[in-house]
Design an enzyme around this catalytic site. Structure first.
Site: not given
Length: 334
Positions: A177, A219
């Site tokens: 992420e 992500k």
């Protein structure tokens, strides 16, 4: 876990119409959410709230897995079933947040680096025994005057790749992420350029460290103008810019991409995801890994009367999951 099993788990996380619920807020962060609705930040309140989310009836229709906090992965339902076992028994994959948060990046004012690599192999072994089959590590990229620097992007990309390699060594699918923050007065073009540079650096580092992309999930943050930018844009422009940026920088072999809501309203996060999927002709599934945008309305309702409002709050969680599931298929009608 073999290469095939890592790839299978990654594919299951982004199965058609399914997304991930993020319930991995730190104790301090959930304390702020609780304070906003008048709840004390006690361990039992946190356990009960996470139980509300995890045990929502029929949640697995729309949710493939949940990212848990270190405290939560060791907790149980009121019937004494460990949360990871409850999830597995009900068709959801348990995940765990493993980074230890951000610290100022020395020598780079206004920039952050994520810590938590020391001792990570041992922690991953323990989380695997507790039932975790995927993990998450968040890097934070700020946009501002003369930032982000190349140094900031590079050190965070390197850490994400080291984390990912350690996860796969232990049979755990890494979710990477690299969040480009919405805060700021930058325009959408600046966000596009920073997001593209960040993603290119991250995938370069993953390649250098022999991370298996077929067993990795991205992500991503959406390409948006800063929250203080005077020139806001419509849903279609966000969708087109985000998809174009991803197509430019993300290898097609990746099993899927899930988005963070990143401070967007519930409605905006769903509308943007739906618009991206309506563009069609995408090399990977685009789905969601929302925290606040899945929980906010349910938390506010539950907090008014935690005993009486439990089931109603769960129905709100289910409806949010269903709306985002439809958006992940490009079928949300608003």
């Amino acid at each position: 876990m073999s290469i095939e099993q890592l790839a299978e788990t990654a594919q299951a996380l982004v199965a058609p119409g399914k997304g991930i619920i993020a319930i991995d807020e730190s104790i301090a962060t959930i304390g702020k959410r609780f304070a906003g609705v008048g709840l004390d930040n006690t361990e039992e309140h946190r356990r009960r709230y996470r139980e509300l989310l995890i045990t929502t009836p029929r949640l697995a229709n729309h949710i493939s897995g949940a990212i848990l906090h270190e405290e939560t992965i060791g907790q149980k339902t009121r019937d004494a079933v460990p949360f990871p076992k409850y999830m597995t028994d009900h068709g959801m994959i348990p995940g765990i947040k493993v980074d230890l948060g951000t610290q100022p990046l020395a020598g780079c004012p206004g920039e952050l680096v994520t810590e938590g690599l020391d001792g990570l192999r041992t922690r991953l072994q323990a989380y695997y025994k507790l039932g975790a089959r995927f993990a998450k590590w968040r890097a934070v990229i700020n946009i501002g005057e003369d930032i982000p620097s190349g140094t900031c992007i590079e050190v965070n990309a390197h850490a994400l790749a080291r984390y990912a390699a350690l996860c796969q060594e232990q049979g755990i699918v890494p979710i990477i992420e690299p969040e480009v923050l919405m805060e700021g007065d930058h325009d959408i073009q600046t966000c596009y350029e920073v997001t593209e540079a960040t993603l290119r650096s991250v995938f370069g580092a993953l390649y250098e460290q022999n991370v298996l992309l077929e067993g990795t999930i991205l992500k991503a943050s959406m390409v948006l103008p800063g929250s203080r930018c005077a020139d806001q844009v419509d849903v279609e422009e966000v969708a087109e810019s985000t998809v174009m940026c991803l197509k430019t920088a993300v290898p097609a072999i990746l099993p899927g991409i899930v988005f963070l809501s990143g401070g967007q309203s519930d409605e905006d996060a769903t509308a943007h995801l739906d618009a991206m999927n309506r563009l069609g002709n995408l090399p990977w599934p685009l789905s969601f890994s929302y925290g606040r945008a899945m929980q906010q309305a349910a938390l506010a309702h539950w907090a008014k009367d935690p005993d009486r409002n439990f089931a109603k709050a769960q129905s709100i969680v289910f409806e949010r999951a269903r709306a985002n599931s439809l958006a992940a298929l490009g079928q949300w009608e608003g």
